[in-house]
Design a protein around this motif. Structure first.
Motif, PDB file in Angstrom:
ATOM      1  N   MET A 247       0.831  -1.197   0.000  1.00 23.13           N
ATOM      2  CA  MET A 247       0.000   0.000   0.000  1.00 23.13           C
ATOM      3  C   MET A 247       0.872   1.256   0.000  1.00 23.13           C
ATOM      4  O   MET A 247       0.601   2.216  -0.724  1.00 23.13           O
ATOM      5  N   ARG A 248       1.956   1.248   0.787  1.00 20.61           N
ATOM      6  CA  ARG A 248       2.869   2.396   0.800  1.00 20.61           C
ATOM      7  C   ARG A 248       3.497   2.592  -0.577  1.00 20.61           C
ATOM      8  O   ARG A 248       3.623   3.721  -1.069  1.00 20.61           O
ATOM      9  N   THR A 249       3.876   1.483  -1.225  1.00 22.84           N
ATOM     10  CA  THR A 249       4.454   1.558  -2.566  1.00 22.84           C
ATOM     11  C   THR A 249       3.452   2.137  -3.551  1.00 22.84           C
ATOM     12  O   THR A 249       3.801   2.992  -4.373  1.00 22.84           O
ATOM     13  N   MET A 250       2.203   1.678  -3.467  1.00 24.77           N
ATOM     14  CA  MET A 250       1.165   2.195  -4.359  1.00 24.77           C
ATOM     15  C   MET A 250       0.931   3.683  -4.121  1.00 24.77           C
ATOM     16  O   MET A 250       0.746   4.453  -5.070  1.00 24.77           O
ATOM     17  N   MET A 251       0.934   4.092  -2.869  1.00 22.04           N
ATOM     18  CA  MET A 251       0.714   5.503  -2.552  1.00 22.04           C
ATOM     19  C   MET A 251       1.870   6.356  -3.082  1.00 22.04           C
ATOM     20  O   MET A 251       1.645   7.454  -3.607  1.00 22.04           O
ATOM     21  N   GLU A 252       3.093   5.853  -2.959  1.00 17.32           N
ATOM     22  CA  GLU A 252       4.252   6.576  -3.489  1.00 17.32           C
ATOM     23  C   GLU A 252       4.163   6.692  -5.009  1.00 17.32           C
ATOM     24  O   GLU A 252       4.440   7.749  -5.575  1.00 17.32           O
ATOM     25  N   GLU A 253       3.762   5.600  -5.668  1.00 15.46           N
ATOM     26  CA  GLU A 253       3.589   5.614  -7.118  1.00 15.46           C
ATOM     27  C   GLU A 253       2.494   6.603  -7.515  1.00 15.46           C
ATOM     28  O   GLU A 253       2.639   7.350  -8.488  1.00 15.46           O
TER      29      GLU A 253
ATOM     30  N   VAL B 208      -7.015   9.083  -2.526  1.00 16.66           N
ATOM     31  CA  VAL B 208      -7.782   8.074  -1.795  1.00 16.66           C
ATOM     32  C   VAL B 208      -7.110   7.894  -0.436  1.00 16.66           C
ATOM     33  O   VAL B 208      -5.880   7.869  -0.339  1.00 16.66           O
ATOM     34  N   VAL B 209      -7.907   7.769   0.591  1.00 16.48           N
ATOM     35  CA  VAL B 209      -7.373   7.577   1.935  1.00 16.48           C
ATOM     36  C   VAL B 209      -7.544   6.117   2.331  1.00 16.48           C
ATOM     37  O   VAL B 209      -8.641   5.566   2.246  1.00 16.48           O
ATOM     38  N   TYR B 210      -6.450   5.481   2.713  1.00 11.77           N
ATOM     39  CA  TYR B 210      -6.490   4.105   3.200  1.00 11.77           C
ATOM     40  C   TYR B 210      -6.371   4.148   4.715  1.00 11.77           C
ATOM     41  O   TYR B 210      -5.486   4.815   5.248  1.00 11.77           O
ATOM     42  N   VAL B 211      -7.256   3.454   5.392  1.00 14.18           N
ATOM     43  CA  VAL B 211      -7.248   3.443   6.846  1.00 14.18           C
ATOM     44  C   VAL B 211      -7.166   2.001   7.322  1.00 14.18           C
ATOM     45  O   VAL B 211      -7.918   1.141   6.870  1.00 14.18           O
ATOM     46  N   THR B 212      -6.230   1.740   8.203  1.00 15.89           N
ATOM     47  CA  THR B 212      -6.120   0.439   8.837  1.00 15.89           C
ATOM     48  C   THR B 212      -6.521   0.612  10.290  1.00 15.89           C
ATOM     49  O   THR B 212      -5.937   1.437  10.995  1.00 15.89           O
ATOM     50  N   ILE B 213      -7.518  -0.156  10.721  1.00 15.00           N
ATOM     51  CA  ILE B 213      -7.973  -0.055  12.104  1.00 15.00           C
ATOM     52  C   ILE B 213      -7.537  -1.322  12.834  1.00 15.00           C
ATOM     53  O   ILE B 213      -7.860  -2.431  12.420  1.00 15.00           O
ATOM     54  N   LYS B 214      -6.801  -1.102  13.923  1.00 17.90           N
ATOM     55  CA  LYS B 214      -6.303  -2.231  14.713  1.00 17.90           C
ATOM     56  C   LYS B 214      -6.770  -2.057  16.151  1.00 17.90           C
ATOM     57  O   LYS B 214      -6.893  -0.946  16.648  1.00 17.90           O
ATOM     58  N   PHE B 215      -7.013  -3.183  16.801  1.00 18.13           N
ATOM     59  CA  PHE B 215      -7.249  -3.209  18.240  1.00 18.13           C
ATOM     60  C   PHE B 215      -6.335  -4.275  18.789  1.00 18.13           C
ATOM     61  O   PHE B 215      -6.425  -5.438  18.399  1.00 18.13           O
TER      62      PHE B 215
END
Length: 190
Positions: free
Chosen positions: A104-110, A178-185
């Motif tokens: 996802m980080r790679t895609m966002m950088e691209e 586009v905003v990607y959100v990862t939700i963790k608990f």
């Protein structure tokens, strides 16, 4: 002698090894049954964690009430294996999550790189108005009814909230990231 046609059993995690606590067991005549007589016959202590992890847990406990041998070591070994399997699955999921995050980080950088190559550089509101008019967009509608002003659009462009570029068909298009959100608990991905 033999086994009864019907047998009532009360499973509860509140039962202690020497005390029925909240459970009041009665015999066929309605008389209170002593704990020692009912334990593992009519009263069965339940371990909720084992019950969730062992699909045969209640079957084994029921067999115990009938005088059948309960292979506790087998149950514990199965529980330990299941715990190892869960830990392995958790480890695999964490690796997959890390790989997905990296991707996802790679895609966002691209995406950022492509955006920098294709977005129109707009210095000020006057230049924005010229671009909009050149593209045949009626700028007189901006700021009327529920439409926002050209100043609002320029402010969004200036802040990086959106940008303008010309698409493959040669039309001016407004883009937003586009905003990607990862939700963790704790360790879980929700």
């Amino acid at each position: 002698g033999g086994k009864k046609e019907s047998h009532q059993v009360f499973f509860d995690d509140n039962i202690e090894l020497r005390n029925a606590r909240i459970v009041d067991v009665r015999d066929e005549n309605g008389e209170t049954q002593p704990f020692e007589k009912g334990f593992n016959v009519n009263l069965v202590k339940v371990n909720p964690v084992e019950a969730m992890l062992d699909e045969n847990y209640f079957w084994r406990k029921l067999m115990l009430t009938q005088g059948e041998h309960l292979d506790v070591s087998s149950s514990i070994m199965n529980l330990q294996k299941q715990l190892r399997d869960v830990e392995e699955e958790k480890s695999q999921m964490q690796k997959q999550l890390a790989a997905m995050s990296k991707h996802m980080r790679t895609m966002m950088e691209e995406s950022r790189r492509l955006k920098q190559q294709t977005k129109l550089e707009i210095r000020d509101e006057t230049q924005l108005l010229k671009i909009l008019n050149k593209e045949g967009i009626d700028t007189k509608l901006f700021g009327t009814q529920s439409f926002r002003t050209v100043a609002n659009l320029f402010s969004e462009i200036e802040q990086g909230i959106c940008w303008l570029q010309v698409n493959k068909q040669g039309r001016l298009v407004r883009f937003m990231d586009v905003v990607y959100v990862t939700i963790k608990f704790q360790d879980m991905l929700l």
